[in-house]
Motif scaffolding. Structure first.
Motif, PDB file in Angstrom:
ATOM      1  N   ILE A  30       0.839  -1.198   0.000  1.00 52.99           N
ATOM      2  CA  ILE A  30       0.000   0.000   0.000  1.00 52.99           C
ATOM      3  C   ILE A  30       0.877   1.252   0.000  1.00 52.99           C
ATOM      4  N   LEU A  31       1.863   1.287   0.904  1.00 55.32           N
ATOM      5  CA  LEU A  31       2.737   2.457   0.964  1.00 55.32           C
ATOM      6  C   LEU A  31       3.595   2.584  -0.290  1.00 55.32           C
ATOM      7  N   GLY A  32       4.056   1.443  -0.817  1.00 50.96           N
ATOM      8  CA  GLY A  32       4.856   1.485  -2.038  1.00 50.96           C
ATOM      9  C   GLY A  32       4.077   2.070  -3.196  1.00 50.96           C
ATOM     10  N   THR A  33       2.815   1.683  -3.332  1.00 46.13           N
ATOM     11  CA  THR A  33       1.971   2.229  -4.389  1.00 46.13           C
ATOM     12  C   THR A  33       1.735   3.724  -4.173  1.00 46.13           C
ATOM     13  N   PHE A  34       1.421   4.089  -2.954  1.00 46.76           N
ATOM     14  CA  PHE A  34       1.147   5.500  -2.646  1.00 46.76           C
ATOM     15  C   PHE A  34       2.371   6.377  -2.926  1.00 46.76           C
ATOM     16  N   GLY A  36       5.119   5.595  -4.696  1.00 49.68           N
ATOM     17  CA  GLY A  36       5.578   5.489  -6.075  1.00 49.68           C
ATOM     18  C   GLY A  36       4.792   6.384  -7.011  1.00 49.68           C
ATOM     19  N   VAL A  37       3.459   6.299  -6.922  1.00 44.99           N
ATOM     20  CA  VAL A  37       2.612   7.148  -7.762  1.00 44.99           C
ATOM     21  C   VAL A  37       2.771   8.609  -7.355  1.00 44.99           C
ATOM     22  N   GLY A  38       2.854   8.857  -6.061  1.00 44.35           N
ATOM     23  CA  GLY A  38       3.028  10.224  -5.570  1.00 44.35           C
ATOM     24  C   GLY A  38       4.327  10.848  -6.050  1.00 44.35           C
ATOM     25  N   THR A  39       5.399  10.057  -6.088  1.00 42.21           N
ATOM     26  CA  THR A  39       6.674  10.578  -6.583  1.00 42.21           C
ATOM     27  C   THR A  39       6.574  10.932  -8.063  1.00 42.21           C
ATOM     28  N   LYS A  48       6.235  20.744 -14.755  1.00 46.13           N
ATOM     29  CA  LYS A  48       5.103  21.338 -15.476  1.00 46.13           C
ATOM     30  C   LYS A  48       4.673  20.503 -16.680  1.00 46.13           C
ATOM     31  N   ARG A  49       4.567  19.203 -16.444  1.00 47.41           N
ATOM     32  CA  ARG A  49       4.045  18.278 -17.454  1.00 47.41           C
ATOM     33  C   ARG A  49       2.672  17.800 -16.991  1.00 47.41           C
ATOM     34  N   PRO A  50       1.914  17.183 -17.874  1.00 51.05           N
ATOM     35  CA  PRO A  50       0.660  16.566 -17.415  1.00 51.05           C
ATOM     36  C   PRO A  50       0.971  15.529 -16.333  1.00 51.05           C
ATOM     37  N   LEU A  51       0.112  15.480 -15.313  1.00 53.67           N
ATOM     38  CA  LEU A  51       0.430  14.678 -14.136  1.00 53.67           C
ATOM     39  C   LEU A  51       0.643  13.197 -14.432  1.00 53.67           C
ATOM     40  N   MET A  52      -0.107  12.623 -15.350  1.00 55.26           N
ATOM     41  CA  MET A  52       0.014  11.187 -15.611  1.00 55.26           C
ATOM     42  C   MET A  52       0.884  10.885 -16.826  1.00 55.26           C
ATOM     43  N   SER A  53       1.669  11.852 -17.303  1.00 52.33           N
ATOM     44  CA  SER A  53       2.549  11.569 -18.437  1.00 52.33           C
ATOM     45  C   SER A  53       3.780  10.810 -17.944  1.00 52.33           C
ATOM     46  N   GLY A  54       4.373  10.046 -18.842  1.00 58.56           N
ATOM     47  CA  GLY A  54       5.543   9.252 -18.470  1.00 58.56           C
ATOM     48  C   GLY A  54       5.183   8.203 -17.440  1.00 58.56           C
ATOM     49  N   ILE A  55       4.235   7.342 -17.785  1.00 57.32           N
ATOM     50  CA  ILE A  55       3.707   6.367 -16.828  1.00 57.32           C
ATOM     51  C   ILE A  55       4.803   5.431 -16.309  1.00 57.32           C
ATOM     52  N   GLN A  56       5.906   5.293 -17.066  1.00 57.58           N
ATOM     53  CA  GLN A  56       6.988   4.424 -16.604  1.00 57.58           C
ATOM     54  C   GLN A  56       7.588   4.944 -15.298  1.00 57.58           C
ATOM     55  N   LYS A  57       7.569   6.259 -15.086  1.00 58.48           N
ATOM     56  CA  LYS A  57       8.063   6.818 -13.812  1.00 58.48           C
ATOM     57  C   LYS A  57       7.209   6.320 -12.657  1.00 58.48           C
ATOM     58  N   ILE A  59       5.379   3.550 -12.577  1.00 59.14           N
ATOM     59  CA  ILE A  59       5.578   2.106 -12.412  1.00 59.14           C
ATOM     60  C   ILE A  59       6.905   1.820 -11.723  1.00 59.14           C
ATOM     61  N   ILE A  60       7.970   2.480 -12.155  1.00 57.25           N
ATOM     62  CA  ILE A  60       9.284   2.288 -11.528  1.00 57.25           C
ATOM     63  C   ILE A  60       9.246   2.739 -10.072  1.00 57.25           C
ATOM     64  N   GLY A  61       8.541   3.831  -9.808  1.00 55.29           N
ATOM     65  CA  GLY A  61       8.412   4.302  -8.424  1.00 55.29           C
ATOM     66  C   GLY A  61       7.681   3.309  -7.548  1.00 55.29           C
ATOM     67  N   VAL A  62       6.585   2.737  -8.062  1.00 51.17           N
ATOM     68  CA  VAL A  62       5.822   1.749  -7.291  1.00 51.17           C
ATOM     69  C   VAL A  62       6.685   0.525  -7.007  1.00 51.17           C
ATOM     70  N   VAL A  63       7.377   0.013  -8.023  1.00 52.44           N
ATOM     71  CA  VAL A  63       8.224  -1.173  -7.829  1.00 52.44           C
ATOM     72  C   VAL A  63       9.358  -0.867  -6.853  1.00 52.44           C
ATOM     73  N   GLY A  64       9.988   0.282  -7.021  1.00 57.41           N
ATOM     74  CA  GLY A  64      11.106   0.645  -6.152  1.00 57.41           C
ATOM     75  C   GLY A  64      10.693   0.833  -4.704  1.00 57.41           C
ATOM     76  N   PHE A  65       9.643   1.615  -4.477  1.00 51.53           N
ATOM     77  CA  PHE A  65       9.214   1.859  -3.101  1.00 51.53           C
ATOM     78  C   PHE A  65       8.644   0.604  -2.453  1.00 51.53           C
ATOM     79  N   THR A  66       7.916  -0.224  -3.214  1.00 48.10           N
ATOM     80  CA  THR A  66       7.397  -1.465  -2.657  1.00 48.10           C
ATOM     81  C   THR A  66       8.539  -2.383  -2.251  1.00 48.10           C
ATOM     82  N   SER A  67       9.564  -2.480  -3.091  1.00 49.52           N
ATOM     83  CA  SER A  67      10.726  -3.296  -2.747  1.00 49.52           C
ATOM     84  C   SER A  67      11.419  -2.766  -1.499  1.00 49.52           C
ATOM     85  N   LEU A  68      11.565  -1.449  -1.408  1.00 50.09           N
ATOM     86  CA  LEU A  68      12.202  -0.843  -0.247  1.00 50.09           C
ATOM     87  C   LEU A  68      11.411  -1.131   1.028  1.00 50.09           C
TER      88      LEU A  68
END
Length: 117
Positions: A30-34, A36-39, A48-57, A59-68
């Motif tokens: 739960i925290l990893g998802t929160f 990761g997406v928040g980052t 100053k880009r659209p908030l959901m652009s670059g979805i790979q960021k 996904i990588i944030g969710v995987v990284g924070f969840t692993s941590l």
């Protein structure tokens, strides 16, 4: 649970029979998802880009924070298990330091009540 249990018996009981909260198991995810997406949202907002652009960021944030968070959870559980093992070993070596407490009635513990008028 009886109060006439020795210290080693109390330590051996641990969490047996106690139901663990659901969030104990799922909080790293739960925290990893929160976080990761928040980052990802924070980075996109800052640049100053659209908030959901670059979805790979995201996904990588969710995987990284969840692993941590999962790693931290595992290390915490290892630390607490080792701590319990050390305490259990000490109690086994020094049982004279941990006598079985004597049972007391509630009336022996409470002071007599005197009304103030």
């Amino acid at each position: 649970m009886s109060s006439n249990l020795s210290a080693i018996e109390l330590l051996n009981l641990g969490n047996e029979g106690r139901k663990q909260p659901v969030l104990n198991e799922y909080w790293p995810y739960i925290l990893g998802t929160f976080f990761g997406v928040g980052t990802g949202l924070f980075i996109n907002f800052g640049t100053k880009r659209p908030l959901m652009s670059g979805i790979q960021k995201h996904i990588i944030g969710v995987v990284g924070f969840t692993s941590l968070f999962k790693y931290v959870t595992n290390k915490r559980e290892e630390y607490l298990a080792e701590k319990d093992a050390v305490l259990r070993h000490y109690i086994q070596l020094h049982p004279e330091d941990f006598p079985v407490p004597e049972r007391k009635k509630l009336g022996d513990v409470l002071e007599p009540w005197v009304p103030v008028r």
